[in-house]
Design an enzyme around this catalytic site. Structure first.
Site, PDB file in Angstrom:
ATOM      1  N   CYS A   1     -28.762 -34.456  55.490  1.00 20.25           N
ATOM      2  CA  CYS A   1     -29.616 -35.472  54.880  1.00 20.25           C
ATOM      3  C   CYS A   1     -30.671 -34.784  54.017  1.00 20.25           C
ATOM      4  O   CYS A   1     -31.268 -33.796  54.445  1.00 20.25           O
ATOM      5  CB  CYS A   1     -30.280 -36.305  55.977  1.00 20.25           C
ATOM      6  SG  CYS A   1     -31.419 -37.563  55.356  1.00 20.25           S
TER       7      CYS A   1
ATOM      8  N   HIS B   1     -24.405 -43.918  56.496  1.00 24.26           N
ATOM      9  CA  HIS B   1     -25.537 -42.984  56.530  1.00 24.26           C
ATOM     10  C   HIS B   1     -26.714 -43.556  55.730  1.00 24.26           C
ATOM     11  O   HIS B   1     -27.858 -43.563  56.213  1.00 24.26           O
ATOM     12  CB  HIS B   1     -25.099 -41.626  55.960  1.00 24.26           C
ATOM     13  CG  HIS B   1     -26.180 -40.604  55.915  1.00 24.26           C
ATOM     14  ND1 HIS B   1     -26.199 -39.500  56.737  1.00 24.26           N
ATOM     15  CD2 HIS B   1     -27.302 -40.505  55.145  1.00 24.26           C
ATOM     16  CE1 HIS B   1     -27.280 -38.773  56.485  1.00 24.26           C
ATOM     17  NE2 HIS B   1     -27.954 -39.358  55.506  1.00 24.26           N
ATOM     18  N   GLU B   2     -26.426 -44.030  54.508  1.00 26.32           N
ATOM     19  CA  GLU B   2     -27.496 -44.587  53.663  1.00 26.32           C
ATOM     20  C   GLU B   2     -28.008 -45.905  54.230  1.00 26.32           C
ATOM     21  O   GLU B   2     -29.207 -46.200  54.164  1.00 26.32           O
ATOM     22  CB  GLU B   2     -27.012 -44.769  52.215  1.00 26.32           C
ATOM     23  CG  GLU B   2     -26.556 -43.501  51.520  1.00 26.32           C
ATOM     24  CD  GLU B   2     -27.555 -42.354  51.602  1.00 26.32           C
ATOM     25  OE1 GLU B   2     -28.773 -42.612  51.632  1.00 26.32           O
ATOM     26  OE2 GLU B   2     -27.104 -41.191  51.669  1.00 26.32           O
TER      27      GLU B   2
END
Length: 202
Positions: free
Chosen positions: A116, A158-159
């Site tokens: 990330c 993830h986003e």
């Protein structure tokens, strides 16, 4: 009389580091009249590519709104042919997601080594569902509902976590989180060097 048109320069924005409170907020939906939305999206693409990312969410640039951009084509296009067969039906996407909400997830959970931009130099295997169906609007505020699979679904999930105030490390077992504590503390304190701009918690 001369009209002075304001020129909008595309900018690389600083990325918010782990420990900043904005990363833990559930982000808000926005309306089409959100100020300078077009420029914001352009800046997010520029920031993402400038930091070698494949996705970035608005909370990572200190805006608590339900907006993220994804370019998973970079991953798919970089795979060998035999590797592409591991992700059937996933050709990658380059897309803007506004006001996204998960309709459902499905398929088999699988592990992938994630990192990330807000948590630099930390990578861990994370288990996520194989598919995700999202309702959202695109950059023209046209309603969409689509199902994504493979590595594209992975990047989207993830986003999506970011706009729900979550991080990929939240999916790790407690022992693994404890082992990462000193690295995470260093990131929060700004004791880390990266080749992109970052904003650290005060």
């Amino acid at each position: 009389m001369q009209i002075n048109k304001k020129q909008h320069k595309i900018m690389i924005l600083p990325i918010v580091a782990y420990g900043h409170p904005v990363l833990r907020k559930v982000a808000d939906d926005i309306t089409p009249d959100y100020p300078q939305l077009k420029e914001l999206i352009a800046n997010m693409w520029e920031t993402m590519y400038g930091s070698n990312g494949v996705g970035i969410a608005a909370p990572q640039i200190n805006k608590s709104i339900r907006l993220f951009v994804v370019d998973s084509k970079q991953i798919i296009d970089g795979l060998e042919d035999d590797e592409k067969s591991e992700y059937p039906g996933d050709e990658g996407i380059k897309e803007v997601f506004i006001n996204a909400h998960i309709v459902e997830t499905g398929g088999k959970e699988w592990a992938y080594n994630e990192g990330c931009l807000s948590i630099p130099k930390v990578r861990e295997d994370v288990y996520r569902d194989e598919t995700v169906t999202l309702s959202y609007v695109n950059e023209h505020f046209e309603p969409q509902q689509k199902t994504f699979t493979g590595v594209t679904a992975r990047v989207i999930l993830h986003e999506y976590d970011h706009i729900d105030g979550k991080l990929f490390i939240d999916h790790l077992k407690p022992l693994k989180r404890r082992m990462l504590k000193s690295k995470l503390d260093d990131i929060t304190k700004g004791k880390i060097r990266v080749d992109y701009k970052m904003t650290f918690p005060k």
